[in-house]
Design a protein around this motif. Structure first.
Motif, PDB file in Angstrom:
ATOM      1  N   PRO A 100       0.832  -1.210   0.000  1.00  0.00           N
ATOM      2  CA  PRO A 100       0.000   0.000   0.000  1.00  0.00           C
ATOM      3  C   PRO A 100       0.868   1.263   0.000  1.00  0.00           C
ATOM      4  O   PRO A 100       1.864   1.325   0.729  1.00  0.00           O
ATOM      5  N   CYS A 101       0.506   2.240  -0.853  1.00  0.00           N
ATOM      6  CA  CYS A 101       1.326   3.460  -0.917  1.00  0.00           C
ATOM      7  C   CYS A 101       0.482   4.723  -1.011  1.00  0.00           C
ATOM      8  O   CYS A 101       0.966   5.769  -1.439  1.00  0.00           O
ATOM      9  N   GLY A 102      -0.803   4.645  -0.625  1.00  0.00           N
ATOM     10  CA  GLY A 102      -1.607   5.859  -0.649  1.00  0.00           C
ATOM     11  C   GLY A 102      -3.036   5.588  -1.057  1.00  0.00           C
ATOM     12  O   GLY A 102      -3.478   4.427  -1.079  1.00  0.00           O
ATOM     13  N   PHE A 103      -3.760   6.668  -1.369  1.00  0.00           N
ATOM     14  CA  PHE A 103      -5.162   6.552  -1.749  1.00  0.00           C
ATOM     15  C   PHE A 103      -5.462   7.467  -2.935  1.00  0.00           C
ATOM     16  O   PHE A 103      -4.806   8.493  -3.114  1.00  0.00           O
ATOM     17  N   ALA A 104      -6.436   7.046  -3.716  1.00  0.00           N
ATOM     18  CA  ALA A 104      -6.964   7.902  -4.776  1.00  0.00           C
ATOM     19  C   ALA A 104      -8.486   7.866  -4.647  1.00  0.00           C
ATOM     20  O   ALA A 104      -9.084   6.788  -4.761  1.00  0.00           O
ATOM     21  N   ASP A 105      -9.090   8.993  -4.381  1.00  0.00           N
ATOM     22  CA  ASP A 105     -10.539   9.083  -4.152  1.00  0.00           C
ATOM     23  C   ASP A 105     -11.009   8.062  -3.109  1.00  0.00           C
ATOM     24  O   ASP A 105     -12.037   7.389  -3.302  1.00  0.00           O
ATOM     25  N   GLY A 106     -10.239   7.907  -2.049  1.00  0.00           N
ATOM     26  CA  GLY A 106     -10.649   7.026  -0.955  1.00  0.00           C
ATOM     27  C   GLY A 106     -10.353   5.554  -1.163  1.00  0.00           C
ATOM     28  O   GLY A 106     -10.619   4.741  -0.283  1.00  0.00           O
ATOM     29  N   LEU A 107      -9.819   5.187  -2.333  1.00  0.00           N
ATOM     30  CA  LEU A 107      -9.493   3.786  -2.604  1.00  0.00           C
ATOM     31  C   LEU A 107      -7.980   3.586  -2.546  1.00  0.00           C
ATOM     32  O   LEU A 107      -7.218   4.448  -2.996  1.00  0.00           O
ATOM     33  N   PRO A 108      -7.531   2.433  -2.018  1.00  0.00           N
ATOM     34  CA  PRO A 108      -6.095   2.203  -1.849  1.00  0.00           C
ATOM     35  C   PRO A 108      -5.345   2.138  -3.177  1.00  0.00           C
ATOM     36  O   PRO A 108      -5.894   1.724  -4.198  1.00  0.00           O
ATOM     37  N   VAL A 109      -4.069   2.549  -3.132  1.00  0.00           N
ATOM     38  CA  VAL A 109      -3.168   2.468  -4.282  1.00  0.00           C
ATOM     39  C   VAL A 109      -1.994   1.579  -3.880  1.00  0.00           C
ATOM     40  O   VAL A 109      -1.537   1.628  -2.737  1.00  0.00           O
ATOM     41  N   GLY A 110      -1.509   0.772  -4.846  1.00  0.00           N
ATOM     42  CA  GLY A 110      -0.396  -0.129  -4.556  1.00  0.00           C
ATOM     43  C   GLY A 110       0.856   0.219  -5.347  1.00  0.00           C
ATOM     44  O   GLY A 110       0.788   0.629  -6.507  1.00  0.00           O
ATOM     45  N   LEU A 111       2.002   0.058  -4.674  1.00  0.00           N
ATOM     46  CA  LEU A 111       3.323   0.183  -5.308  1.00  0.00           C
ATOM     47  C   LEU A 111       3.797  -1.226  -5.620  1.00  0.00           C
ATOM     48  O   LEU A 111       3.813  -2.086  -4.743  1.00  0.00           O
ATOM     49  N   GLN A 112       4.178  -1.470  -6.885  1.00  0.00           N
ATOM     50  CA  GLN A 112       4.713  -2.783  -7.236  1.00  0.00           C
ATOM     51  C   GLN A 112       6.239  -2.722  -7.259  1.00  0.00           C
ATOM     52  O   GLN A 112       6.832  -1.843  -7.888  1.00  0.00           O
ATOM     53  N   LEU A 113       6.869  -3.684  -6.577  1.00  0.00           N
ATOM     54  CA  LEU A 113       8.314  -3.848  -6.646  1.00  0.00           C
ATOM     55  C   LEU A 113       8.587  -5.191  -7.309  1.00  0.00           C
ATOM     56  O   LEU A 113       7.951  -6.189  -6.981  1.00  0.00           O
ATOM     57  N   VAL A 114       9.526  -5.190  -8.254  1.00  0.00           N
ATOM     58  CA  VAL A 114       9.850  -6.411  -9.004  1.00  0.00           C
ATOM     59  C   VAL A 114      11.336  -6.701  -8.813  1.00  0.00           C
ATOM     60  O   VAL A 114      12.155  -5.774  -8.858  1.00  0.00           O
ATOM     61  N   GLY A 115      11.673  -7.970  -8.604  1.00  0.00           N
ATOM     62  CA  GLY A 115      13.061  -8.309  -8.321  1.00  0.00           C
ATOM     63  C   GLY A 115      13.646  -9.358  -9.253  1.00  0.00           C
ATOM     64  O   GLY A 115      12.975  -9.847 -10.162  1.00  0.00           O
ATOM     65  N   ARG A 116      14.909  -9.676  -9.026  1.00  0.00           N
ATOM     66  CA  ARG A 116      15.586 -10.721  -9.797  1.00  0.00           C
ATOM     67  C   ARG A 116      15.023 -12.087  -9.406  1.00  0.00           C
ATOM     68  O   ARG A 116      14.489 -12.243  -8.309  1.00  0.00           O
ATOM     69  N   PRO A 117      15.201 -13.088 -10.291  1.00  0.00           N
ATOM     70  CA  PRO A 117      14.706 -14.424  -9.957  1.00  0.00           C
ATOM     71  C   PRO A 117      15.252 -14.905  -8.607  1.00  0.00           C
ATOM     72  O   PRO A 117      16.444 -14.765  -8.338  1.00  0.00           O
ATOM     73  N   PHE A 118      14.384 -15.437  -7.789  1.00  0.00           N
ATOM     74  CA  PHE A 118      14.714 -16.002  -6.470  1.00  0.00           C
ATOM     75  C   PHE A 118      15.314 -14.979  -5.499  1.00  0.00           C
ATOM     76  O   PHE A 118      15.908 -15.363  -4.508  1.00  0.00           O
ATOM     77  N   ASP A 119      15.132 -13.691  -5.786  1.00  0.00           N
ATOM     78  CA  ASP A 119      15.614 -12.672  -4.853  1.00  0.00           C
ATOM     79  C   ASP A 119      14.444 -11.994  -4.127  1.00  0.00           C
ATOM     80  O   ASP A 119      14.362 -10.767  -4.036  1.00  0.00           O
ATOM     81  N   GLU A 120      13.527 -12.809  -3.607  1.00  0.00           N
ATOM     82  CA  GLU A 120      12.427 -12.260  -2.807  1.00  0.00           C
ATOM     83  C   GLU A 120      12.966 -11.525  -1.586  1.00  0.00           C
ATOM     84  O   GLU A 120      12.326 -10.602  -1.075  1.00  0.00           O
ATOM     85  N   ALA A 121      14.149 -11.935  -1.094  1.00  0.00           N
ATOM     86  CA  ALA A 121      14.701 -11.315   0.117  1.00  0.00           C
ATOM     87  C   ALA A 121      14.898  -9.808  -0.085  1.00  0.00           C
ATOM     88  O   ALA A 121      14.542  -9.007   0.786  1.00  0.00           O
ATOM     89  N   THR A 122      15.460  -9.415  -1.235  1.00  0.00           N
ATOM     90  CA  THR A 122      15.666  -7.985  -1.502  1.00  0.00           C
ATOM     91  C   THR A 122      14.329  -7.258  -1.640  1.00  0.00           C
ATOM     92  O   THR A 122      14.150  -6.151  -1.123  1.00  0.00           O
ATOM     93  N   LEU A 123      13.383  -7.907  -2.340  1.00  0.00           N
ATOM     94  CA  LEU A 123      12.055  -7.298  -2.494  1.00  0.00           C
ATOM     95  C   LEU A 123      11.442  -6.993  -1.135  1.00  0.00           C
ATOM     96  O   LEU A 123      10.926  -5.898  -0.889  1.00  0.00           O
ATOM     97  N   LEU A 124      11.498  -7.997  -0.245  1.00  0.00           N
ATOM     98  CA  LEU A 124      10.884  -7.837   1.074  1.00  0.00           C
ATOM     99  C   LEU A 124      11.618  -6.774   1.885  1.00  0.00           C
ATOM    100  O   LEU A 124      11.001  -6.000   2.612  1.00  0.00           O
ATOM    101  N   ARG A 125      12.925  -6.733   1.733  1.00  0.00           N
ATOM    102  CA  ARG A 125      13.717  -5.741   2.473  1.00  0.00           C
ATOM    103  C   ARG A 125      13.345  -4.326   2.042  1.00  0.00           C
ATOM    104  O   ARG A 125      13.145  -3.440   2.872  1.00  0.00           O
TER     105      ARG A 125
END
Lengths: 98, 488
Positions: free
Chosen positions: B442-467
Motif C-alpha cells: 500500500p502506498c496511498g489513496f486515490a478518491d478514498g481507494l487504496p493504491v499499490g506500489l509494485q516492486l519487481v526483483g531478480r529471480p529467487f531474490d524475494e529477500a531484496t524485495l521484502l527488504r
C-alpha cells in the motif's frame, strides 16, 4: 482474419463447447476485436528469436522410481458423477452394430 | 477481544500461550466473518468447526510445553483453487461445485504444518480468469473499502478477507497479477514469488508456465512469515526449483541504503491514473530519502506483453481445462445423448462466459494455420520481454512501478468489454511472463481507494524485495490504514 460465427462454431467444436446462437454472435464480435488488438505483435520483428515456453530453465527432473501408496480407490471413484462397482460410467463410446 | 481483528499476526503472536489462546484468536476471526461477510462475500466456504478443532489441538500442544510453531494459530483463508482434503474446492466454477479433493495442496499442507488454522475458502474469478472477481460462478465479492467497487481479482476473495479482518492472512494465486492487483485494490500486501519458488501441487492449473501461489497479508513482516512457510522444492511439482530458501525475516531490516531502484518509463505513460502516478512517485521519493539510488530504465516491450500473455495463458488454459469433461469428477450434464454431447453440454452448462472465451481464444491460437502467427509468435515475444528485464537488472536491484493503472473500478463497469478488463493487469503481466518475483504494498489513496506500489526483483531474490518493501513500510503509515468495515 475475421472471426465470423462460422469460425467460432469450428473452434467451439474443437473445444467441446456447445454454444447457443447468441453466444456464437457475441463471441465472434468479442474474439474479433481481441485478436485485432493482439495483431499489434506483428509490428515487433522476432525472426531468429528463440521461443520461451518456460521462464525458469528447468529440464529433465529425475527421481527414484519407488512405489508409494496412491490415493484410495474408493475415495477417487466416489468423486465421479456416475459410478458402478468402482468403475466410472459414461455413455456408449462405440456405435452399436447395426 | 475484537480489538485483535486487523492486527498483523506478528504483533499478536507474543500473546499466544499467555493471555490469548489459539482458539480465542480463531473465534475472533470467525466472529468477524459472521458479522461482515454477508456484505463483503469474501468466502465461498467457511470451515468453522474444523478451524475450532485445529485451534484447540494447537492449544493442547502449547499447554503440554511444545514450542510454538512459526504460524501457530494464524487464522488464514485459502483461495478456492487450492485443493483442501475433505473440503469442497470449486475454483469459482459451477463445473467443480461438487468437487471435494482427496488431498491438500503442498502450500496448504506446509501452512498447516507451520501451525496456521484454515478458516475457509475464498471467492475468485472462475478458474482465476479475471481481474475483478465478478467472473465467479457464485456471485461477486465486494471491496471492503467501498462495497460499490470490485476487490480486484482473481484472488479478490482472499484480498477482501484480509482487508475486512475476516482472516489475518490468505493465500492467493497469481498468473498475470491475480495476487498483486487485488492486494493493491484492497490496500494490503501481496507477493507473487519467483516461478518455481512455491510448489504448484494441488493448485488447480490455469496457465502452468505462469501460475504461482503466494501470500496476501496486512504487512510485509507477515508476508515474509507466510512465504517462509510455503517455499521450497517439492517432489510433487517438477517445476519447483531446488534452490536454498533464505531466512526472509533475518534480512528484513537491512535497509535500502545503496539499493538501486529502477523506474521503467513505459509504466508511467498513457492509461495511468494521475493520482496513482503521484502516489507511486511519492513512494519512490521515500525510498530515495532512505538512501536508495533511483534511476530510469527502459522496458520497451511493455506494450506487447498484454497480447503475449493472453495468447500464452489462453493456450495453456485451453489444454488444462480439457480435463473438465463430466467423466471422473465435477458436474455432468443431464442432457447427454452420447459421449460428444456429454462433454460439450457439461462444459456449456458448467463454464461461465469468460472461461469459454479464453478456451476458444486458446484453441484458436493453437489450431492449424494460426499456431505460428499467434502462439509461437507470443512465445518469441516472451523471450524479448525476459531480455528487457535482464537488461534492467544489470543496472538496478529492483524495479518500482504502479501495481494497477487505476485505484479501482465499480462493479459492472468493465464487464461488457473483455479487453478493458484485460488492461487492468497491464503492469503485472510482464512479471509473470519473465517468471520474476513481484510484491504490491500500500502506498496511498486515490478518491478514498487504496493504491499499490509494485516492486519487481531478480529471480529467487524475494529477500531484496521484502527488504525494500519493509523499509518503505516502516517509513510510512499506509499499511496501518483499515477499511471502513473494520473500523466500525
Amino acid at each position: 482474419m475475421r472471426i465470423t460465427p462460422e469460425v467460432v462454431e469450428r473452434v467451439a467444436r474443437l473445444s467441446r463447447l456447445e454454444l447457443t446462437e447468441q453466444e456464437r454472435e457475441a463471441f465472434s464480435a468479442q474474439l474479433d476485436s481481441i485478436l485485432q488488438y493482439f495483431a499489434r505483435l506483428d509490428r515487433l520483428p522476432t525472426e531468429g528469436v528463440e521461443p520461451t515456453s518456460h521462464a525458469i530453465p528447468v529440464t529433465n527432473v529425475f527421481r527414484e522410481d519407488t512405489v508409494t501408496p496412491s490415493l484410495p480407490r474408493e475415495e477417487v471413484a466416489a468423486m465421479a458423477p456416475e459410478s458402478y462397482e468402482g468403475y466410472v460410467v459414461v455413455p456408449r463410446v462405440l456405435e452399436a452394430e447395426a | 477481544m475484537s480489538g485483535l481483528v486487523g492486527v498483523p499476526y506478528h504483533e499478536v503472536r507474543p500473546r499466544l500461550g499467555r493471555d490469548l489462546s489459539c482458539r480465542e484468536l480463531v473465534e475472533v476471526y470467525l466472529g468477524a466473518i459472521e458479522a461482515q461477510d454477508g456484505s463483503v462475500r469474501a468466502y465461498l466456504t467457511v470451515t468453522a468447526d474444523q478451524a475450532r478443532q485445529e485451534a484447540e489441538a494447537l492449544d493442547r500442544r502449547l499447554a503440554s510445553g511444545e514450542p510454538l510453531p512459526p504460524l501457530a494459530g494464524m487464522p488464514v483463508a485459502l483461495k478456492d483453487n487450492l485443493c483442501t482434503r475433505g473440503v469442497r474446492t470449486t475454483c469459482g466454477s459451477r463445473i467443480l461445485e461438487p468437487f471435494v479433493p482427496p488431498y491438500d495442496a503442498t502450500a496448504v499442507r506446509r501452512l498447516r504444518e507451520a501451525g496456521a488454522v484454515v478458516l475457509g475458502k475464498t471467492n475468485l474469478d472462475e478458474f482465476a480468469m479475471g481481474s475483478s472477481t465478478e467472473n465467479s460462478g457464485f456471485g461477486p465479492t465486494r471491496n471492503p473499502w467501498s462495497l460499490e467497487h470490485v476487490p480486484g481479482g482473481s484472488s479478490g476473495g482472499s484480498a477482501a478477507a484480509v482487508a475486512a479482518g475476516e482472516a489475518v492472512a490468505a493465500l492467493g494465486s497469481d498468473t498475470g497479477g491475480s495476487i498483486r492487483q487485488p492486494a493493491s485494490l484492497c490496500g494490503i500486501v501481496g507477493l507473487k514469488p519467483t516461478y518455481g519458488r512455491v510448489s504448484r501441487y494441488g493448485l488447480v492449473a490455469f496457465a502452468s508456465s505462469l501460475d504461482q501461489i503466494g501470500p496476501m497479508t496486512l504487512d510485509v513482516r507477515d508476508c515474509a512469515l507466510v512465504l517462509q512457510a510455503i517455499s521450497g522444492r517439492d517432489p510433487h511439482d517438477s517445476t519447483s526449483v531446488d534452490v536454498p530458501v533464505p531466512d526472509f525475516l533475518a534480512s528484513l531490516e537491512g535497509g535500502v541504503r545503496g539499493v538501486r531502484v529502477g523506474l521503467p518509463a513505459e509504466f508511467f505513460g498513457e492509461g495511468l491514473d494521475p493520482q496513482v502516478r503521484e502516489a507511486v512517485l511519492r513512494a519512490v521519493r521515500v525510498l530515495e530519502s532512505l538512501g536508495a539510488v533511483v534511476e530510469e530504465v527502459a522496458l520497451p516491450t511493455l506494450e506487447y506483453a498484454l497480447p503475449t500473455y493472453y495468447l500464452i495463458a489462453c493456450a495453456e488454459a485451453s489444454s488444462n481445462l480439457a480435463r473438465y469433461d463430466g467423466v471422473a469428477y465435477g458436474s455432468r450434464s443431464r442432457r447427454a445423448e452420447d459421449l460428444y454431447t456429454l462433454y460439450a453440454r457439461t462444459r456449456a452448462e458448467g463454464f461461465g462466459p469468460e472461461v469459454k472465451r479464453r478456451i476458444m481464444l486458446g484453441t484458436f491460437a493453437l489450431s492449424a494455420g494460426y499456431y505460428e502467427g499467434f502462439y509461437k509468435k507470443a512465445q518469441q515475444v516472451r523471450t524479448l520481454v525476459r531480455r528487457d528485464f535482464d537488461r534492467c537488472f544489470q543496472r538496478v536491484d529492483v524495479l518500482a512501478t504502479p501495481t494497477s493503472p487505476v485505484a479501482g473500478f465499480r462493479l459492472g463497469e468493465r464487464t461488457a468489454d473483455p479487453l478493458q478488463m484485460y488492461l487492468a493487469d497491464v503492469y503485472t503481466i510482464p512479471v509473470n511472463l519473465a517468471g520474476l518475483p513481484g510484491v504490491s504494498v500500500p502506498c496511498g489513496f486515490a478518491d478514498g481507494l487504496p493504491v499499490g506500489l509494485q516492486l519487481v526483483g531478480r529471480p529467487f531474490d524475494e529477500a531484496t524485495l521484502l527488504r525494500v518493501a519493509y523499509a518503505y513500510e516502516q517509513a510510512t503509515e499506509w499499511h496501518r490504514a483499515r477499511a471502513p468495515v473494520l473500523r466500525s
